[in-house]
Design a protein around this motif. Structure first.
Motif, short mmCIF file in Angstrom:
data_model
loop_
_atom_site.label_atom_id
_atom_site.label_comp_id
_atom_site.label_asym_id
_atom_site.label_seq_id
_atom_site.Cartn_x
_atom_site.Cartn_y
_atom_site.Cartn_z
N LEU A 1 45.64 51.14 53.33
CA LEU A 1 44.92 50.82 52.09
C LEU A 1 45.77 49.96 51.17
CD1 LEU A 1 43.19 54.25 51.32
CD2 LEU A 1 42.19 52.19 52.36
N THR A 2 47.08 50.13 51.20
CA THR A 2 47.96 49.29 50.38
C THR A 2 47.86 47.83 50.82
OG1 THR A 2 49.49 51.12 49.97
CG2 THR A 2 50.35 48.88 49.70
N SER A 3 47.81 47.59 52.14
CA SER A 3 47.65 46.23 52.62
C SER A 3 46.30 45.65 52.22
CB SER A 3 47.82 46.18 54.15
OG SER A 3 46.77 46.88 54.80
N LEU A 4 45.28 46.51 52.07
CA LEU A 4 43.98 46.04 51.60
C LEU A 4 44.07 45.58 50.15
CD1 LEU A 4 40.91 45.68 51.85
CD2 LEU A 4 40.66 48.11 51.35
N LEU A 5 44.77 46.33 49.31
CA LEU A 5 44.89 45.96 47.89
C LEU A 5 45.60 44.63 47.71
CD1 LEU A 5 45.79 49.37 46.18
CD2 LEU A 5 43.58 48.24 46.31
N GLU A 6 46.45 44.27 48.65
CA GLU A 6 47.18 43.01 48.53
C GLU A 6 46.29 41.79 48.65
OE1 GLU A 6 50.15 43.32 51.52
OE2 GLU A 6 51.37 44.79 50.43
N LEU A 7 45.03 41.98 49.08
CA LEU A 7 44.08 40.87 49.14
C LEU A 7 43.52 40.53 47.76
CD1 LEU A 7 42.00 41.90 52.32
CD2 LEU A 7 43.98 40.38 52.20
N PHE A 8 43.76 41.39 46.76
CA PHE A 8 43.16 41.22 45.44
C PHE A 8 44.24 40.92 44.40
CE2 PHE A 8 40.57 43.99 48.00
CZ PHE A 8 39.26 43.60 47.74
N ASP A 9 43.86 40.16 43.37
CA ASP A 9 44.76 39.95 42.25
C ASP A 9 44.93 41.27 41.50
OD1 ASP A 9 44.93 37.28 42.88
OD2 ASP A 9 43.20 36.73 41.62
N PRO A 10 46.12 41.50 40.88
CA PRO A 10 46.36 42.78 40.19
C PRO A 10 45.26 43.19 39.21
CG PRO A 10 48.40 41.57 40.41
CD PRO A 10 47.33 40.66 40.92
N PRO A 11 44.73 42.30 38.37
CA PRO A 11 43.66 42.74 37.45
C PRO A 11 42.40 43.18 38.19
CG PRO A 11 44.65 40.70 36.68
CD PRO A 11 45.13 40.91 38.08
N GLN A 12 42.12 42.52 39.31
CA GLN A 12 40.88 42.83 40.05
C GLN A 12 40.98 44.18 40.74
OE1 GLN A 12 39.82 39.93 43.03
NE2 GLN A 12 37.66 40.56 43.06
N ARG A 13 42.20 44.66 41.03
CA ARG A 13 42.37 45.93 41.70
C ARG A 13 41.86 47.10 40.87
NH1 ARG A 13 48.65 44.96 43.64
NH2 ARG A 13 48.26 43.02 44.80
N LEU A 14 41.89 46.94 39.56
CA LEU A 14 41.49 48.05 38.68
C LEU A 14 39.99 48.33 38.77
CD1 LEU A 14 43.61 47.14 35.50
CD2 LEU A 14 44.19 48.66 37.41
N ALA A 15 39.21 47.35 39.29
CA ALA A 15 37.76 47.54 39.41
C ALA A 15 37.37 48.06 40.79
CB ALA A 15 37.04 46.22 39.12
N LEU A 16 38.35 48.31 41.65
CA LEU A 16 38.06 48.83 42.99
C LEU A 16 37.88 50.34 42.95
CD1 LEU A 16 40.65 46.73 45.03
CD2 LEU A 16 38.20 46.27 44.77
N ASP A 17 36.99 50.84 43.78
CA ASP A 17 36.69 52.27 43.79
C ASP A 17 36.90 52.82 45.20
OD1 ASP A 17 35.87 54.77 42.96
OD2 ASP A 17 33.75 54.36 43.39
N SER A 18 37.66 53.91 45.30
CA SER A 18 37.93 54.51 46.60
C SER A 18 37.61 56.00 46.59
CB SER A 18 39.41 54.32 46.99
OG SER A 18 39.73 55.06 48.15
N THR A 19 36.85 56.42 47.58
CA THR A 19 36.63 57.85 47.83
C THR A 19 37.12 58.20 49.23
OG1 THR A 19 34.38 57.45 48.64
CG2 THR A 19 34.62 57.93 46.28
#
Length: 302
Positions: free
Chosen positions: A78-96
């Motif tokens: 999942l950390t490698s997935l977050l690296e596809l997004f800019d830091p501000p955009q990561r805050l809008a991601l939702d994970s369950t």
């Protein structure tokens, strides 16, 4: 019976949000899915407008010894997935996303979320559980024993089947199909046309599916030159029936060809057209061969 097999990991839940802000967001997500697959984790991708969702396959994954606990694998993926997004955009991601790992007599449940710092955070709970040990690989001795038993069963089955299957004939037919067909191995006989025709050269065409025979009219005096001579000959009282049939067949331009296999069994029949014959001249007769059984003899008859 418990299905909580030790050393297995189950991943469930959903990861969703807006697509990465780049020109090939879908391609990047598909590449991440391939990378996760190499780690043993399978995800499916759905895209709706500018939003995406990743759904994990909840089929249990076997954790090979020495690769570490399952929660660490999921966190790294999942950390490698977050690296596809800019830091501000990561805050809008939702994970369950959540995982369940079965260890000896315990069940480890982990929940993965995206924290305010844009990183993967996990919460874990360990509970006692009745687990099942994974199947142990067979020892060399056990493998040899199993192979011996299998060979015995196969030998018994083959022995019983010989009562119903003619393996000698079967292997003979197989050998025939694996070797090239030779036209000279096919006998061509025309006893009903004795004194009228001779069979000459034989050859195969069209991927060995057609046999071409060269036929020559050898007795011009016995064959009428025109229709009037033919009618006169056929009305003659001393013309044997067999010869009458042969002459009529040549006049019509058709002969019957019966095909036999090497055991003498009839396998096919054909009525090929025979071109007009002139004394001393040759013509070719084309006979279609069956694809299922190899012919050994062709009998040409009226």
């Amino acid at each position: 019976m418990s299905d909580k097999v030790e050393g297995t990991l189950i991943v469930e839940g959903l990861f969703e949000g807006r697509l990465p802000q780049n020109s090939d967001a879908r391609g990047d997500l598909l590449q991440w899915i391939a990378t996760a697959k190499a780690q043993g984790l399978s995800f499916s991708l759905e895209i709706d407008g500018n939003r995406f969702s990743l759904l994990p396959d909840n089929t249990p994954v076997h954790l090979s010894p020495g690769i570490g606990p399952g929660d660490r694998i999921v966190t790294q993926t999942l950390t490698s997935l977050l690296e596809l997004f800019d830091p501000p955009q990561r805050l809008a991601l939702d994970s369950t996303i959540r995982s369940t790992e079965y260890r000896r007599n315990e069940e480890v449940q982990t929940l993965y979320v995206v924290g305010p710092d844009g990183r993967v955070h996990s919460t874990q709970r360990v509970a006692a559980a009745r687990t099942t040990a994974p199947p142990q690989p067979l020892s060399m001795r056990a493998k040899l024993k199993l192979a011996a038993v299998s060979l015995g069963i196969v030998a018994l089955a083959v022995g019983v089947s010989t009562l119903f299957v003619d393996y000698r004939a079967w292997f003979g037919d197989l050998s025939d199909r694996m070797t090239a067909l030779d036209a000279n191995q096919i006998a061509a006989e025309a006893p009903a046309f004795a004194g009228l025709l001779t069979v000459g050269e034989k050859k195969l065409t069209r991927q060995d599916q057609t046999l071409v025979l060269e036929l020559t009219l050898t007795a011009a005096k016995d064959f009428p030159a025109d229709d009037a001579a033919l009618e006169a000959l056929l009305k003659g009282p001393n013309l044997p029936l067999r010869k009458r049939l042969a002459i009529e067949s040549l006049a019509r331009g058709y002969v019957r060809c019966d095909l036999y296999d090497k055991k003498g069994n009839a396998i096919a029949a054909a009525m090929p057209r025979l071109p007009a014959l002139a004394a001393g001249k040759s013509a070719t007769l084309q006979i279609a061969l069956p694809s299922s059984t190899r012919p050994a003899k062709i009998l040409i008859a009226p």
